[in-house]
Design a protein around this motif. Structure first.
Motif, short mmCIF file in Angstrom:
data_model
loop_
_atom_site.label_atom_id
_atom_site.label_comp_id
_atom_site.label_asym_id
_atom_site.label_seq_id
_atom_site.Cartn_x
_atom_site.Cartn_y
_atom_site.Cartn_z
N SER A 1 0.77 -1.31 -0.11
CA SER A 1 -0.09 0.00 -0.04
C SER A 1 0.91 1.19 -0.12
N MET A 2 0.41 2.20 -0.21
CA MET A 2 1.13 3.46 -0.66
C MET A 2 0.28 4.89 -0.28
N ARG B 1 -6.31 -4.56 -15.59
CA ARG B 1 -5.13 -4.43 -14.79
C ARG B 1 -4.65 -5.69 -13.88
N PRO C 1 -8.73 -3.23 -3.12
CA PRO C 1 -7.63 -2.59 -3.65
C PRO C 1 -8.15 -1.31 -4.51
N SER C 2 -7.47 -0.24 -4.49
CA SER C 2 -7.85 0.91 -5.20
C SER C 2 -7.99 0.77 -6.69
N ASN C 3 -7.48 -0.23 -7.25
CA ASN C 3 -7.77 -0.07 -8.83
C ASN C 3 -7.73 -1.56 -9.38
N ILE D 1 -3.12 10.81 -1.42
CA ILE D 1 -3.86 9.47 -2.19
C ILE D 1 -3.34 8.55 -1.64
N VAL D 2 -4.18 7.58 -1.39
CA VAL D 2 -4.08 6.24 -0.80
C VAL D 2 -4.15 5.17 -1.79
N ILE D 3 -3.24 4.48 -2.13
CA ILE D 3 -3.12 3.59 -3.15
C ILE D 3 -2.94 1.95 -2.37
N GLN D 4 -4.07 1.26 -2.43
CA GLN D 4 -4.10 -0.16 -1.90
C GLN D 4 -3.96 -1.14 -3.23
N GLU D 5 -2.89 -1.86 -3.18
CA GLU D 5 -2.74 -2.69 -4.36
C GLU D 5 -3.45 -4.01 -4.09
N ASN E 1 2.68 -3.45 -12.29
CA ASN E 1 2.87 -3.99 -11.05
C ASN E 1 4.52 -3.90 -10.94
#
Length: 291
Positions: A26-27, A99, A92-94, A47-51, A137
């Motif tokens: 996560s980022m 993807r 996840p965010s996306n 911005i929170v990015i959860q892979e 990724n």
């Protein structure tokens, strides 16, 4: 007096080993400079990015290459975005189907040879990841490739006993950056072939220009101003196998960066940013009876 032994791997070769690996990243990206002209600064939030969580089953074929052991690792089973024991199911965010399909194909292509000394040091390898703009990724794949090629715990050449501490430092290339990576190991227990070790992890990097291809940010230029990372790992090792019976790894990276040539109108350039990256991994050898 604590008994001491020279710890050496002695897997049965030729043979096959199989292990599972679960990975989550996560980022948090704080780009307060991305503020349209006339808008108050408070309009821009981190911005929170959860892979998606990644689950892999990786198989390795062992071959003797005196005095080393040669391993040919390859991904055998891949699940991206699935439920994995040990991790919560944070969405996840996306999670788009396209993807996830592209990420799955990238993980499935993971393969390479690793030459390992009897005390667990990677002497050479062909297990690497080439940056490509089409890879969604890149960071995760590089982390997993590095984990696989450094899978065995590197033991000291000299005999050691419980409580022994040793350090391994190397310069690694990760996501277009050069990092100084240090593991400080401690031997927790030693019972026959069963070895328990824990380690603290530190990473540092100096100011440098980041390889744009590896960032996946297109034409945007990225300059790293500073990087620090800290984490810890824990492994149960049996010396008749190269893959640990069980292991965990947690890491947090903090980065100060500058972005230039962003494809957004009205933002400052260069634009400062701060990134927090959290990585968790769990792995374990698949016993013969469980295959």
């Amino acid at each position: 007096v604590t008994p001491r032994r020279a710890l050496r791997y002695r897997p049965t070769v030729p043979g096959t080993e199989r292990f599972t690996l679960r990975y989550r990243q996560s980022m948090i990206v704080d780009v307060t400079g991305m503020v349209p002209e006339g808008a108050p600064p408070g309009d821009v939030k981190p911005i929170v990015i959860q892979e998606p969580v990644v689950g892999l089953e990786i198989v390795g074929d062992l071959a003797p290459r005196a005095p080393d052991v040669a391993m040919r690792w390859r991904a055998d089973k891949v699940v991206v975005g699935g439920s994995n024991p040990g991790f919560d199911d944070t969405p996840p965010s996306n999670p788009t189907d396209a993807r996830i399909a592209a990420a799955t194909r990238a993980y499935e292509s993971l393969a390479g040879d690793v030459d390992i000394t009897s005390n667990g040091v990677c002497r050479s390898h062909t297990l690497d990841v080439e940056p490509t703009a089409a890879m969604p990724n890149q960071q995760e794949l590089e982390s997993i490739a590095w984990t696989v090629r450094t899978l065995p715990t590197p033991f000291p050449v000299e005999p050691v006993g419980v409580g022994a501490i040793w350090e391994v430092t190397e310069v690694v290339r990760f996501t277009g950056m050069r990092l100084r990576h240090t593991l400080r190991y401690e031997l927790v227990s030693l019972d026959g072939d069963r070895v328990e070790v824990k380690a603290s992890v530190t990473q540092i990097a100096n100011e440098q220009v980041v390889d744009a291809m590896a960032t996946g940010m297109g034409e945007t230029k990225v300059k790293l101003l500073a990087l620090t990372g800290r984490g810890q790992s824990h492994q149960i090792v049996h010396l008749d196998h190269l893959a640990p019976s069980a292991g965990t790894f947690q890491m947090r990276l903090e980065m100060e960066v500058e972005f230039s040539d962003l494809p957004f109108p009205g933002v400052m350039s260069p634009m400062p940013g701060r990134l927090l990256v959290d990585v968790e991994m769990g792995l374990g050898r698949v016993a013969d009876d469980d295959r």
